[in-house]
Design an enzyme around this catalytic site. Sequence first.
Site, PDB file in Angstrom:
ATOM      1  N   TYR A 105       0.841  -1.203   0.000  1.00 25.52           N
ATOM      2  CA  TYR A 105       0.000   0.000   0.000  1.00 25.52           C
ATOM      3  C   TYR A 105       0.878   1.257   0.000  1.00 25.52           C
ATOM      4  CZ  TYR A 105      -2.751   3.799   1.912  1.00 25.52           C
ATOM      5  OH  TYR A 105      -3.316   5.024   2.138  1.00 25.52           O
ATOM      6  N   LYS A 115       1.493   4.263  -3.068  1.00 29.91           N
ATOM      7  CA  LYS A 115       1.347   5.721  -2.929  1.00 29.91           C
ATOM      8  C   LYS A 115       2.657   6.437  -3.282  1.00 29.91           C
ATOM      9  CE  LYS A 115      -2.940   6.180  -1.407  1.00 29.91           C
ATOM     10  NZ  LYS A 115      -3.976   7.134  -1.819  1.00 29.91           N
ATOM     11  N   ALA A 131       1.634  -7.733  12.527  1.00 27.23           N
ATOM     12  CA  ALA A 131       2.817  -7.656  11.654  1.00 27.23           C
ATOM     13  C   ALA A 131       2.918  -6.281  11.018  1.00 27.23           C
ATOM     14  CB  ALA A 131       2.725  -8.732  10.574  1.00 27.23           C
ATOM     15  N   ASP A 184       3.627  -3.334  12.344  1.00 24.94           N
ATOM     16  CA  ASP A 184       3.340  -2.136  13.142  1.00 24.94           C
ATOM     17  C   ASP A 184       4.628  -1.573  13.748  1.00 24.94           C
ATOM     18  OD1 ASP A 184       0.674  -1.487  13.002  1.00 24.94           O
ATOM     19  OD2 ASP A 184       0.073  -2.689  14.736  1.00 24.94           O
TER      20      ASP A 184
HETATM   21  N1  UDP Z   1      -4.613  -1.431  17.239  1.00 27.05           N
HETATM   22  C1  UDP Z   1      -4.907  -2.348  18.234  1.00 27.05           C
HETATM   23  N2  UDP Z   1      -6.035  -3.109  18.102  1.00 27.05           N
HETATM   24  C2  UDP Z   1      -6.887  -3.002  17.033  1.00 27.05           C
HETATM   25  C3  UDP Z   1      -6.571  -2.052  16.028  1.00 27.05           C
HETATM   26  C4  UDP Z   1      -5.429  -1.282  16.166  1.00 27.05           C
HETATM   27  O1  UDP Z   1      -4.165  -2.493  19.209  1.00 27.05           O
HETATM   28  O2  UDP Z   1      -7.872  -3.739  16.964  1.00 27.05           O
HETATM   29  C5  UDP Z   1      -3.393  -0.614  17.358  1.00 27.05           C
HETATM   30  C6  UDP Z   1      -2.408  -0.825  16.208  1.00 27.05           C
HETATM   31  O3  UDP Z   1      -1.522  -1.876  16.511  1.00 27.05           O
HETATM   32  C7  UDP Z   1      -1.707   0.524  16.160  1.00 27.05           C
HETATM   33  C8  UDP Z   1      -2.776   1.514  16.628  1.00 27.05           C
HETATM   34  O4  UDP Z   1      -3.763   0.727  17.307  1.00 27.05           O
HETATM   35  O5  UDP Z   1      -0.644   0.566  17.058  1.00 27.05           O
HETATM   36  C9  UDP Z   1      -3.438   2.260  15.495  1.00 27.05           C
HETATM   37  O6  UDP Z   1      -3.839   1.324  14.515  1.00 27.05           O
HETATM   38  P1  UDP Z   1      -4.793   1.697  13.307  1.00 27.05           P
HETATM   39  O7  UDP Z   1      -5.099   0.434  12.579  1.00 27.05           O
HETATM   40  O8  UDP Z   1      -5.927   2.524  13.815  1.00 27.05           O
HETATM   41  O9  UDP Z   1      -3.925   2.676  12.404  1.00 27.05           O
HETATM   42  P2  UDP Z   1      -2.470   2.477  11.736  1.00 27.05           P
HETATM   43  O10 UDP Z   1      -1.495   3.035  12.736  1.00 27.05           O
HETATM   44  O11 UDP Z   1      -2.275   1.026  11.480  1.00 27.05           O
HETATM   45  O12 UDP Z   1      -2.566   3.300  10.510  1.00 27.05           O
END
Ligand code: UDP
Length: 331
Positions: free
Chosen positions: A142, A146, A282, A284
Amino acid sequence: MARYLVTGGAGYVGSHLVLALIERGEEVVVLDNLRQGHRAAVPPEARLVVGEVGEPALLREVFSGPRFDAVFHFAALSLVGESMREPLRYCAENVANSLRLAEAAVRAGCRKFVLSSTAALFGDPERVPIDEEARLAPTSAYGESKLMVERGLEWADRVHGLRSACLRYFNAAGADPAGRIGEDHEPETHLIPLAIGAALGTRPPLTVFGADYPTPDGTCIRDYVHVSDLADAHIRVLNLLEERSVRYNLGNGTGYSVRQVIETVERIGGRPVPHSYGPRRAGDPAVLVASSERIRRETGWAPRFGALDDIVRTAWAWHAAHPRGFADRSA
Ligand code: UDP
């Protein structure tokens, strides 16, 4: 009155921009295939064309009217996890659609193009806050797609004079402060709507993805930026595009951990967020926080809803009033 094309204008960030443009009395055409977007998210003052951005005949028709003063391009495949299962589809669709759209804009004499870009360009950053000089090293297809679009737009500027603004959002969150529209993704993967849904009982308990990160409370830190502030940034860059193309990182510049988000949702909503702790997700990174100094300095942009409380309050109001999202909205 100016005239704008907004692709993906029925989606989350796009619809908040459409609302802001309509409030300023501008003419807006929305192009959206309604696979992720919602008809009810588009205000009646905007014209909605349902179809694919990558469809040449449709693009010809959309651009056959009076000249657009700018194109805002939101429509894209945007799920990081899905992009790692279907990387070629993500690159092929996002890149081809975006560059065909830019080509159509050039052909029609439109000189300004604003791209919905992403912090995913930076992958696992070497340092935070992340400014525009940071290394571009996506860790997902992704993010790569971009980045390819941003590069294509550089050529469109050099060769055709199409000025572009690429806005790399960090974590878009919150909802229209007047409560008219908000976030409604299917599937929903974002922390704030999932935490609110867990508190409201409309979604299952939240799983926190990892509590063993090198952060003060062990959970990941992100930069949440209000969707109406993002919309405002899109409008502010238009003047600069008279002169040159720009690339900006867009966030509040403050990071909040997953635990802090949960506590804020509990305090604002007055209910517990049922949750448990699971393994890391994975890809993050531990910390993603933007430096938005450049856009602040060059456009005067500043978040109006910079506090996490404001972001969560507007999101809570939307989800509490529309537990099934736009399906609950009388359009
Ligand atoms: N997160 C979480 N549980 C969830 C969804 C997200 O702990 O069910 C955590 C995720 O690991 C990250 C943060 O929340 O650290 C923000 O995640 P999100 O998917 O909202 O946005 P991203 O940072 O991936 O764009």
